[in-house]
Motif scaffolding. Structure first.
Motif, PDB file in Angstrom:
ATOM      1  N   VAL A 162       0.880  -1.164   0.000  1.00  0.00           N
ATOM      2  CA  VAL A 162       0.000   0.000   0.000  1.00  0.00           C
ATOM      3  C   VAL A 162       0.923   1.219   0.000  1.00  0.00           C
ATOM      4  O   VAL A 162       1.786   1.350   0.860  1.00  0.00           O
ATOM      5  CB  VAL A 162      -0.911   0.026   1.247  1.00  0.00           C
ATOM      6  CG1 VAL A 162      -1.739   1.304   1.275  1.00  0.00           C
ATOM      7  CG2 VAL A 162      -1.812  -1.196   1.267  1.00  0.00           C
ATOM      8  N   VAL A 163       0.738   2.077  -1.009  1.00  0.00           N
ATOM      9  CA  VAL A 163       1.551   3.283  -1.143  1.00  0.00           C
ATOM     10  C   VAL A 163       0.614   4.482  -1.048  1.00  0.00           C
ATOM     11  O   VAL A 163      -0.364   4.571  -1.783  1.00  0.00           O
ATOM     12  CB  VAL A 163       2.309   3.297  -2.495  1.00  0.00           C
ATOM     13  CG1 VAL A 163       3.162   4.539  -2.620  1.00  0.00           C
ATOM     14  CG2 VAL A 163       3.148   2.030  -2.657  1.00  0.00           C
ATOM     15  N   VAL A 164       0.924   5.407  -0.128  1.00  0.00           N
ATOM     16  CA  VAL A 164       0.063   6.563   0.101  1.00  0.00           C
ATOM     17  C   VAL A 164       0.782   7.834  -0.345  1.00  0.00           C
ATOM     18  O   VAL A 164       1.949   8.040  -0.021  1.00  0.00           O
ATOM     19  CB  VAL A 164      -0.328   6.679   1.589  1.00  0.00           C
ATOM     20  CG1 VAL A 164      -1.204   7.905   1.825  1.00  0.00           C
ATOM     21  CG2 VAL A 164      -1.040   5.420   2.053  1.00  0.00           C
ATOM     22  N   GLY A 165       0.056   8.665  -1.076  1.00  0.00           N
ATOM     23  CA  GLY A 165       0.616   9.929  -1.549  1.00  0.00           C
ATOM     24  C   GLY A 165       1.320   9.757  -2.880  1.00  0.00           C
ATOM     25  O   GLY A 165       1.500   8.644  -3.371  1.00  0.00           O
ATOM     26  N   PHE A 166       1.718  10.892  -3.466  1.00  0.00           N
ATOM     27  CA  PHE A 166       2.449  10.846  -4.723  1.00  0.00           C
ATOM     28  C   PHE A 166       3.856  11.383  -4.521  1.00  0.00           C
ATOM     29  O   PHE A 166       4.048  12.499  -4.047  1.00  0.00           O
ATOM     30  CB  PHE A 166       1.754  11.658  -5.820  1.00  0.00           C
ATOM     31  CG  PHE A 166       2.537  11.660  -7.110  1.00  0.00           C
ATOM     32  CD1 PHE A 166       2.553  10.542  -7.917  1.00  0.00           C
ATOM     33  CD2 PHE A 166       3.285  12.768  -7.478  1.00  0.00           C
ATOM     34  CE1 PHE A 166       3.299  10.521  -9.090  1.00  0.00           C
ATOM     35  CE2 PHE A 166       4.028  12.765  -8.659  1.00  0.00           C
ATOM     36  CZ  PHE A 166       4.034  11.636  -9.462  1.00  0.00           C
ATOM     37  N   ASP A 167       4.825  10.539  -4.858  1.00  0.00           N
ATOM     38  CA  ASP A 167       6.238  10.911  -4.837  1.00  0.00           C
ATOM     39  C   ASP A 167       6.855  10.229  -6.057  1.00  0.00           C
ATOM     40  O   ASP A 167       7.007   9.003  -6.081  1.00  0.00           O
ATOM     41  CB  ASP A 167       6.881  10.422  -3.541  1.00  0.00           C
ATOM     42  CG  ASP A 167       8.369  10.729  -3.456  1.00  0.00           C
ATOM     43  OD1 ASP A 167       9.039  10.816  -4.509  1.00  0.00           O
ATOM     44  OD2 ASP A 167       8.866  10.878  -2.335  1.00  0.00           O
ATOM     45  N   GLU A 168       7.193  11.028  -7.071  1.00  0.00           N
ATOM     46  CA  GLU A 168       7.644  10.452  -8.342  1.00  0.00           C
ATOM     47  C   GLU A 168       8.862   9.543  -8.173  1.00  0.00           C
ATOM     48  O   GLU A 168       8.910   8.462  -8.755  1.00  0.00           O
ATOM     49  CB  GLU A 168       7.942  11.555  -9.353  1.00  0.00           C
ATOM     50  CG  GLU A 168       8.168  11.001 -10.747  1.00  0.00           C
ATOM     51  CD  GLU A 168       8.090  12.047 -11.835  1.00  0.00           C
ATOM     52  OE1 GLU A 168       8.269  11.664 -13.003  1.00  0.00           O
ATOM     53  OE2 GLU A 168       7.842  13.230 -11.539  1.00  0.00           O
ATOM     54  N   GLU A 169       9.826   9.946  -7.367  1.00  0.00           N
ATOM     55  CA  GLU A 169      11.019   9.114  -7.166  1.00  0.00           C
ATOM     56  C   GLU A 169      10.649   7.777  -6.529  1.00  0.00           C
ATOM     57  O   GLU A 169      11.140   6.728  -6.934  1.00  0.00           O
ATOM     58  CB  GLU A 169      12.045   9.833  -6.291  1.00  0.00           C
ATOM     59  CG  GLU A 169      12.757  10.964  -7.005  1.00  0.00           C
ATOM     60  CD  GLU A 169      13.792  11.642  -6.114  1.00  0.00           C
ATOM     61  OE1 GLU A 169      14.331  10.991  -5.188  1.00  0.00           O
ATOM     62  OE2 GLU A 169      14.060  12.827  -6.356  1.00  0.00           O
ATOM     63  N   LYS A 170       9.806   7.835  -5.541  1.00  0.00           N
ATOM     64  CA  LYS A 170       9.350   6.614  -4.867  1.00  0.00           C
ATOM     65  C   LYS A 170       8.589   5.724  -5.848  1.00  0.00           C
ATOM     66  O   LYS A 170       8.785   4.513  -5.891  1.00  0.00           O
ATOM     67  CB  LYS A 170       8.466   6.998  -3.676  1.00  0.00           C
ATOM     68  CG  LYS A 170       8.047   5.862  -2.802  1.00  0.00           C
ATOM     69  CD  LYS A 170       7.269   6.403  -1.606  1.00  0.00           C
ATOM     70  CE  LYS A 170       6.787   5.311  -0.699  1.00  0.00           C
ATOM     71  NZ  LYS A 170       6.024   5.839   0.436  1.00  0.00           N
ATOM     72  N   TYR A 171       7.712   6.336  -6.648  1.00  0.00           N
ATOM     73  CA  TYR A 171       6.943   5.578  -7.637  1.00  0.00           C
ATOM     74  C   TYR A 171       7.876   4.893  -8.632  1.00  0.00           C
ATOM     75  O   TYR A 171       7.664   3.740  -9.000  1.00  0.00           O
ATOM     76  CB  TYR A 171       5.974   6.504  -8.381  1.00  0.00           C
ATOM     77  CG  TYR A 171       4.644   6.709  -7.701  1.00  0.00           C
ATOM     78  CD1 TYR A 171       4.512   6.795  -6.325  1.00  0.00           C
ATOM     79  CD2 TYR A 171       3.496   6.846  -8.456  1.00  0.00           C
ATOM     80  CE1 TYR A 171       3.283   6.998  -5.715  1.00  0.00           C
ATOM     81  CE2 TYR A 171       2.256   7.061  -7.861  1.00  0.00           C
ATOM     82  CZ  TYR A 171       2.164   7.134  -6.485  1.00  0.00           C
ATOM     83  OH  TYR A 171       0.945   7.337  -5.894  1.00  0.00           O
ATOM     84  N   GLU A 172       8.910   5.592  -9.085  1.00  0.00           N
ATOM     85  CA  GLU A 172       9.845   4.989 -10.047  1.00  0.00           C
ATOM     86  C   GLU A 172      10.516   3.763  -9.454  1.00  0.00           C
ATOM     87  O   GLU A 172      10.664   2.751 -10.127  1.00  0.00           O
ATOM     88  CB  GLU A 172      10.887   6.020 -10.486  1.00  0.00           C
ATOM     89  CG  GLU A 172      10.308   7.054 -11.443  1.00  0.00           C
ATOM     90  CD  GLU A 172      11.281   8.183 -11.769  1.00  0.00           C
ATOM     91  OE1 GLU A 172      12.394   8.221 -11.199  1.00  0.00           O
ATOM     92  OE2 GLU A 172      10.902   9.030 -12.605  1.00  0.00           O
ATOM     93  N   LYS A 173      10.907   3.832  -8.182  1.00  0.00           N
ATOM     94  CA  LYS A 173      11.567   2.705  -7.524  1.00  0.00           C
ATOM     95  C   LYS A 173      10.627   1.516  -7.354  1.00  0.00           C
ATOM     96  O   LYS A 173      11.033   0.363  -7.477  1.00  0.00           O
ATOM     97  CB  LYS A 173      12.102   3.128  -6.159  1.00  0.00           C
ATOM     98  CG  LYS A 173      13.285   4.049  -6.232  1.00  0.00           C
ATOM     99  CD  LYS A 173      13.722   4.478  -4.847  1.00  0.00           C
ATOM    100  CE  LYS A 173      14.818   5.524  -4.946  1.00  0.00           C
ATOM    101  NZ  LYS A 173      15.099   6.155  -3.661  1.00  0.00           N
ATOM    102  N   ILE A 174       9.372   1.802  -7.045  1.00  0.00           N
ATOM    103  CA  ILE A 174       8.416   0.731  -6.756  1.00  0.00           C
ATOM    104  C   ILE A 174       7.804   0.138  -8.023  1.00  0.00           C
ATOM    105  O   ILE A 174       7.699  -1.079  -8.170  1.00  0.00           O
ATOM    106  CB  ILE A 174       7.294   1.235  -5.828  1.00  0.00           C
ATOM    107  CG1 ILE A 174       7.878   1.639  -4.476  1.00  0.00           C
ATOM    108  CG2 ILE A 174       6.196   0.179  -5.659  1.00  0.00           C
ATOM    109  CD1 ILE A 174       6.891   2.374  -3.569  1.00  0.00           C
ATOM    110  N   PHE A 175       7.368   1.013  -8.943  1.00  0.00           N
ATOM    111  CA  PHE A 175       6.510   0.566 -10.047  1.00  0.00           C
ATOM    112  C   PHE A 175       7.216   0.350 -11.390  1.00  0.00           C
ATOM    113  O   PHE A 175       6.671  -0.282 -12.263  1.00  0.00           O
ATOM    114  CB  PHE A 175       5.360   1.555 -10.248  1.00  0.00           C
ATOM    115  CG  PHE A 175       4.528   1.760  -9.015  1.00  0.00           C
ATOM    116  CD1 PHE A 175       3.820   0.721  -8.445  1.00  0.00           C
ATOM    117  CD2 PHE A 175       4.459   3.015  -8.396  1.00  0.00           C
ATOM    118  CE1 PHE A 175       3.052   0.906  -7.302  1.00  0.00           C
ATOM    119  CE2 PHE A 175       3.706   3.204  -7.260  1.00  0.00           C
ATOM    120  CZ  PHE A 175       3.009   2.145  -6.706  1.00  0.00           C
ATOM    121  N   ILE A 176       8.424   0.873 -11.535  1.00  0.00           N
ATOM    122  CA  ILE A 176       9.125   0.704 -12.813  1.00  0.00           C
ATOM    123  C   ILE A 176      10.250  -0.297 -12.601  1.00  0.00           C
ATOM    124  O   ILE A 176      11.166  -0.069 -11.822  1.00  0.00           O
ATOM    125  CB  ILE A 176       9.664   2.047 -13.358  1.00  0.00           C
ATOM    126  CG1 ILE A 176       8.493   2.973 -13.614  1.00  0.00           C
ATOM    127  CG2 ILE A 176      10.465   1.815 -14.630  1.00  0.00           C
ATOM    128  CD1 ILE A 176       8.877   4.345 -14.079  1.00  0.00           C
TER     129      ILE A 176
END
Length: 113
Positions: free
Chosen positions: A98-112
């Motif tokens: 579960v990921v809360v909020g938007f953080d582009e760097e965090k999203y890149e690490k998790i989802f790409i």
């Protein structure tokens, strides 16, 4: 993958744009049309701290005058079960995370990958 939020929220818009640009399919759940029950709140709280999940800076929080109630974690949970506009947004369910909020760097690490 599921993304919970409201279409007019800037953070939700950024998250949806991120997923679209990276060609990641997801299901969007609009808090205004689909409410989340206590079972889902409890699932999220197993992974995410209440202070991250509960939005104490939003309009709904101020309208309901919840600051005056000085809520503890149990009280916040009860309000989240009743009022989905009190969630910090977006909330992304991905695999078992579960990921809360938007953080582009965090999203890149998790989802790409």
């Amino acid at each position: 993958m599921k993304l919970y939020g409201i279409p007019t929220c800037d953070s939700v818009r950024k998250a949806r744009k991120f997923f679209k640009e990276n060609e990641i399919d997801l299901e969007f759940i609009d808090f205004k049309k689909t409410s989340v029950d206590c079972k889902k709140v409890d699932e999220w709280l197993e992974q995410v701290d209440m202070n991250l999940l509960f939005n104490s800076r939003g309009t709904k929080y101020r309208i309901l005058k919840l600051k005056e109630l000085n809520l503890d974690a149990s009280g916040k949970r009860e309000w989240l079960c009743r009022e989905n506009m009190l969630f910090k947004r977006p909330i992304v369910e991905y695999e078992s995370q579960v990921v809360v909020g938007f953080d582009e760097e965090k999203y890149e690490k998790i989802f790409i990958k």
